[in-house]
Design a protein around this motif. Structure first.
Motif, PDB file in Angstrom:
ATOM      1  N   THR A   1      38.155  55.262  34.712  1.00 48.91           N
ATOM      2  CA  THR A   1      38.590  54.365  33.639  1.00 48.91           C
ATOM      3  C   THR A   1      37.438  54.060  32.695  1.00 48.91           C
ATOM      4  OG1 THR A   1      40.263  53.389  35.100  1.00 48.91           O
ATOM      5  CG2 THR A   1      39.690  52.159  33.116  1.00 48.91           C
ATOM      6  N   LEU A   2      36.253  53.807  33.246  1.00 42.65           N
ATOM      7  CA  LEU A   2      35.088  53.557  32.397  1.00 42.65           C
ATOM      8  C   LEU A   2      34.703  54.806  31.597  1.00 42.65           C
ATOM      9  CD1 LEU A   2      32.862  51.425  34.798  1.00 42.65           C
ATOM     10  CD2 LEU A   2      34.024  50.633  32.729  1.00 42.65           C
ATOM     11  N   LYS A   3      34.902  55.969  32.202  1.00 45.38           N
ATOM     12  CA  LYS A   3      34.524  57.219  31.534  1.00 45.38           C
ATOM     13  C   LYS A   3      35.528  57.629  30.465  1.00 45.38           C
ATOM     14  CE  LYS A   3      33.673  62.127  32.546  1.00 45.38           C
ATOM     15  NZ  LYS A   3      33.616  63.157  33.623  1.00 45.38           N
ATOM     16  N   GLN A   4      36.828  57.534  30.779  1.00 42.55           N
ATOM     17  CA  GLN A   4      37.845  58.104  29.890  1.00 42.55           C
ATOM     18  C   GLN A   4      38.538  57.075  28.993  1.00 42.55           C
ATOM     19  OE1 GLN A   4      39.930  61.548  31.079  1.00 42.55           O
ATOM     20  NE2 GLN A   4      39.342  61.381  33.234  1.00 42.55           N
ATOM     21  N   ARG A   5      38.380  55.795  29.279  1.00 45.55           N
ATOM     22  CA  ARG A   5      38.915  54.725  28.431  1.00 45.55           C
ATOM     23  C   ARG A   5      40.403  54.907  28.102  1.00 45.55           C
ATOM     24  NH1 ARG A   5      34.010  52.946  26.001  1.00 45.55           N
ATOM     25  NH2 ARG A   5      32.463  53.240  27.650  1.00 45.55           N
ATOM     26  N   PRO A   6      41.270  54.921  29.115  1.00 40.96           N
ATOM     27  CA  PRO A   6      42.707  55.057  28.826  1.00 40.96           C
ATOM     28  C   PRO A   6      43.253  53.800  28.143  1.00 40.96           C
ATOM     29  CG  PRO A   6      42.368  54.507  31.132  1.00 40.96           C
ATOM     30  CD  PRO A   6      41.005  54.751  30.552  1.00 40.96           C
ATOM     31  N   ASP A   7      44.406  53.940  27.521  1.00 43.46           N
ATOM     32  CA  ASP A   7      45.089  52.807  26.907  1.00 43.46           C
ATOM     33  C   ASP A   7      45.883  52.010  27.940  1.00 43.46           C
ATOM     34  OD1 ASP A   7      44.547  53.495  23.987  1.00 43.46           O
ATOM     35  OD2 ASP A   7      45.516  55.327  24.695  1.00 43.46           O
ATOM     36  N   ILE A   8      46.341  52.710  28.982  1.00 40.09           N
ATOM     37  CA  ILE A   8      47.181  52.094  30.011  1.00 40.09           C
ATOM     38  C   ILE A   8      46.700  52.565  31.374  1.00 40.09           C
ATOM     39  CG2 ILE A   8      49.542  51.839  30.907  1.00 40.09           C
ATOM     40  CD1 ILE A   8      50.485  52.669  28.049  1.00 40.09           C
ATOM     41  N   LEU A   9      46.721  51.654  32.347  1.00 35.32           N
ATOM     42  CA  LEU A   9      46.320  51.981  33.715  1.00 35.32           C
ATOM     43  C   LEU A   9      47.433  51.557  34.665  1.00 35.32           C
ATOM     44  CD1 LEU A   9      44.194  52.858  35.789  1.00 35.32           C
ATOM     45  CD2 LEU A   9      43.168  50.578  35.597  1.00 35.32           C
ATOM     46  N   PHE A  10      48.021  52.531  35.362  1.00 34.53           N
ATOM     47  CA  PHE A  10      49.002  52.241  36.405  1.00 34.53           C
ATOM     48  C   PHE A  10      48.237  52.150  37.716  1.00 34.53           C
ATOM     49  CE2 PHE A  10      51.486  54.117  33.019  1.00 34.53           C
ATOM     50  CZ  PHE A  10      52.645  53.356  33.017  1.00 34.53           C
ATOM     51  N   LEU A  11      48.127  50.948  38.249  1.00 34.70           N
ATOM     52  CA  LEU A  11      47.157  50.667  39.306  1.00 34.70           C
ATOM     53  C   LEU A  11      47.836  50.209  40.587  1.00 34.70           C
ATOM     54  CD1 LEU A  11      44.191  50.367  40.114  1.00 34.70           C
ATOM     55  CD2 LEU A  11      44.164  48.134  38.994  1.00 34.70           C
ATOM     56  N   ASP A  12      47.731  51.036  41.618  1.00 27.33           N
ATOM     57  CA  ASP A  12      48.267  50.676  42.927  1.00 27.33           C
ATOM     58  C   ASP A  12      47.446  49.535  43.521  1.00 27.33           C
ATOM     59  OD1 ASP A  12      49.681  50.717  45.289  1.00 27.33           O
ATOM     60  OD2 ASP A  12      48.641  52.456  46.116  1.00 27.33           O
ATOM     61  N   ILE A  13      48.111  48.594  44.176  1.00 34.08           N
ATOM     62  CA  ILE A  13      47.406  47.454  44.752  1.00 34.08           C
ATOM     63  C   ILE A  13      46.612  47.844  45.992  1.00 34.08           C
ATOM     64  CG2 ILE A  13      47.721  45.213  45.896  1.00 34.08           C
ATOM     65  CD1 ILE A  13      48.049  45.122  42.901  1.00 34.08           C
ATOM     66  N   LYS A  14      47.224  48.613  46.887  1.00 41.33           N
ATOM     67  CA  LYS A  14      46.564  48.934  48.153  1.00 41.33           C
ATOM     68  C   LYS A  14      46.074  50.368  48.118  1.00 41.33           C
ATOM     69  CE  LYS A  14      47.783  46.787  51.804  1.00 41.33           C
ATOM     70  NZ  LYS A  14      48.443  46.336  53.057  1.00 41.33           N
ATOM     71  N   MET A  15      44.754  50.519  48.032  1.00 37.10           N
ATOM     72  CA  MET A  15      44.133  51.841  48.010  1.00 37.10           C
ATOM     73  C   MET A  15      42.884  51.811  48.880  1.00 37.10           C
ATOM     74  SD  MET A  15      44.324  53.201  44.077  1.00 37.10           S
ATOM     75  CE  MET A  15      43.503  51.722  43.465  1.00 37.10           C
ATOM     76  N   PRO A  16      42.435  52.963  49.366  1.00 36.80           N
ATOM     77  CA  PRO A  16      41.195  52.994  50.149  1.00 36.80           C
ATOM     78  C   PRO A  16      39.967  52.782  49.267  1.00 36.80           C
ATOM     79  CG  PRO A  16      42.063  55.220  49.843  1.00 36.80           C
ATOM     80  CD  PRO A  16      43.099  54.275  49.310  1.00 36.80           C
ATOM     81  N   GLY A  17      38.878  52.363  49.906  1.00 33.94           N
ATOM     82  CA  GLY A  17      37.633  52.139  49.178  1.00 33.94           C
ATOM     83  C   GLY A  17      37.607  50.773  48.549  1.00 33.94           C
ATOM     84  N   LYS A  18      38.287  50.626  47.433  1.00 35.44           N
ATOM     85  CA  LYS A  18      38.494  49.334  46.782  1.00 35.44           C
ATOM     86  C   LYS A  18      39.988  49.146  46.592  1.00 35.44           C
ATOM     87  CE  LYS A  18      34.393  49.839  43.803  1.00 35.44           C
ATOM     88  NZ  LYS A  18      33.504  48.796  44.347  1.00 35.44           N
ATOM     89  N   THR A  19      40.456  47.927  46.739  1.00 37.57           N
ATOM     90  CA  THR A  19      41.851  47.659  46.421  1.00 37.57           C
ATOM     91  C   THR A  19      42.029  47.704  44.905  1.00 37.57           C
ATOM     92  OG1 THR A  19      41.578  45.268  46.182  1.00 37.57           O
ATOM     93  CG2 THR A  19      41.986  46.117  48.413  1.00 37.57           C
ATOM     94  N   GLY A  20      43.287  47.713  44.481  1.00 36.82           N
ATOM     95  CA  GLY A  20      43.538  47.689  43.051  1.00 36.82           C
ATOM     96  C   GLY A  20      42.982  46.442  42.386  1.00 36.82           C
ATOM     97  N   LEU A  21      43.063  45.299  43.083  1.00 36.06           N
ATOM     98  CA  LEU A  21      42.529  44.057  42.519  1.00 36.06           C
ATOM     99  C   LEU A  21      41.004  44.104  42.429  1.00 36.06           C
ATOM    100  CD1 LEU A  21      44.798  41.402  44.262  1.00 36.06           C
ATOM    101  CD2 LEU A  21      44.891  42.189  41.895  1.00 36.06           C
ATOM    102  N   GLU A  22      40.356  44.666  43.439  1.00 36.32           N
ATOM    103  CA  GLU A  22      38.893  44.785  43.401  1.00 36.32           C
ATOM    104  C   GLU A  22      38.460  45.723  42.276  1.00 36.32           C
ATOM    105  OE1 GLU A  22      38.002  44.013  48.158  1.00 36.32           O
ATOM    106  OE2 GLU A  22      38.325  46.047  47.413  1.00 36.32           O
ATOM    107  N   ALA A  23      39.204  46.816  42.103  1.00 33.13           N
ATOM    108  CA  ALA A  23      38.890  47.734  41.006  1.00 33.13           C
ATOM    109  C   ALA A  23      39.095  47.052  39.656  1.00 33.13           C
ATOM    110  CB  ALA A  23      39.766  48.989  41.112  1.00 33.13           C
TER     111      ALA A  23
END
Length: 266
Positions: free
Chosen positions: A49-71
Motif C-alpha cells: 500500500t505504501l509502495k503502490q498508493r491504491p485508491d481503495i483497499l479491501f482489507l481482511d480483518i484477520k490475517m497472519p503477521g499483522k491483523t487488518g486493524l494493525e496494518a
C-alpha cells in the motif's frame, strides 16, 4: 486527481478462494476498477500500500503477521503528508464486530461470504465518496478516529500493574511501575525503560496495555507507551511531526497521528 477510469485497488485476504471470489466479483460489478495487487498477510499490506498508493483497499480483518486493524494503524502512522489516503473497506466474517466497529468510520465493510448485492452497495458508496472530491484527508481522519475509539482500555475489575518483573540473567528484577519512563516494542519483547536502566520482558504491547493505568500511561505510537508524568514537552517540527522530550532520558519518542490529539493545547 484520479478519475473513475483509472481507479486502483488492492485486495488483502489470506484465504486464496475468498481472494479470488472478491476479485471476480469486483471485475464483474466494477470493471473499470484496476486491481493492482492481492496480498495475503498484514506486513505485505503495509509494504504494497505504501509502495503502490491504491485508491481503495479491501482489507481482511484477520490475517497472519499483522491483523487488518494493525496494518491500518501502521498505514495511518506512516502515510506521507499531503498524499491521498485510500478508502478502506474492511472484510470480515463477524457481523456484530463489523457493525459495532466500522459502520460510522470506515468507508464500508463487507461480510464473508461476499454477495453481489452487498458488494454492489459498497461500490455505490465508494463511488459516491470518490465523486465528492474530498481534500484527501477525510479517509485518513475517519480511520484515525476509528482507531482511537478501539484502543484497549484497562480491563474492568483488574487492578493495574504496580511492579514489572523482568528477567536479567538468572535474576528477576522488580521494577516499580512508577519508575518506568516508557515501554517500547522490540520484536517479541518489550523494552522497559527507566531513568537508569533498560530491561526486556516477553510480552506484547497489546497484552500489556490493558494491565496499565490509562491515567498514567499513554500510548503515543503503535510501538510506544509513555508514562505521561515523565513527559517534559512535546515538540512539533515544521512538517507537523511530534516528538517527546522525556525527563531522565535523551531519546525522543515519536507521536503518531493516531495519538497526536493527546498533545493538543488545553
Amino acid at each position: 486527481m484520479t478519475t473513475s477510469s483509472n481507479l486502483r485497488a488492492l485486495i488483502a485476504e489470506d484465504e486464496p478462494i475468498l481472494a479470488a471470489a472478491l476479485l471476480q466479483a469486483l471485475q464483474r460489478l466494477w470493471p473499470e476498477l484496476q486491481i493492482i495487487a492481492s496480498v495475503d498477510n498484514g506486513q505485505a499490506v503495509v509494504e504494497q500500500t505504501l509502495k503502490q498508493r491504491p485508491d481503495i483497499l479491501f482489507l481482511d480483518i484477520k490475517m497472519p503477521g499483522k491483523t487488518g486493524l494493525e496494518a491500518a494503524q501502521e498505514l495511518a502512522e506512516e502515510w506521507p503528508e499531503n498524499e491521498t489516503f485510500p478508502l478502506i473497506v474492511f472484510v470480515t466474517a463477524y457481523d456484530e464486530y463489523a457493525i459495532s466497529a466500522f459502520e460510522h468510520a470506515a468507508a464500508d465493510y463487507v461480510l464473508k461470504p461476499i454477495s453481489d448485492a452487498r458488494l454492489g452497495r459498497t461500490i455505490a458508496r465508494l463511488q459516491q465518496r470518490l465523486q465528492q472530491n474530498d481534500d484527501g484527508n477525510a479517509a485518513l481522519d475517519n480511520l484515525i478516529g476509528q482507531l482511537r475509539n478501539m484502543q484497549p482500555k484497562t480491563s474492568a475489575g483488574v487492578e493495574p500493574l504496580t511492579v514489572i518483573r523482568a528477567a536479567v540473567g538468572n535474576q528477576i528484577r522488580m521494577i516499580p511501575i512508577s519508575e518506568v519512563i516508557y515501554f517500547e516494542a522490540t520484536d517479541k519483547y518489550i523494552n522497559v525503560v527507566t531513568a537508569d536502566s533498560e530491561s526486556l520482558i516477553r510480552t506484547s504491547l497489546k497484552e500489556l496495555l490493558p494491565q496499565l493505568d490509562g491515567r498514567q500511561f499513554w500510548q503515543v505510537h503503535r510501538g510506544t507507551i509513555v508514562n505521561h508524568q515523565s513527559i517534559q514537552m512535546a515538540i512539533r517540527d515544521e512538517s507537523g511531526k511530534l516528538t517527546l522530550k522525556l525527563r531522565g532520558r535523551t531519546e525522543m519518542p515519536t507521536v503518531s497521528r493516531v495519538f497526536a490529539h493527546l498533545f493538543r493545547q488545553m
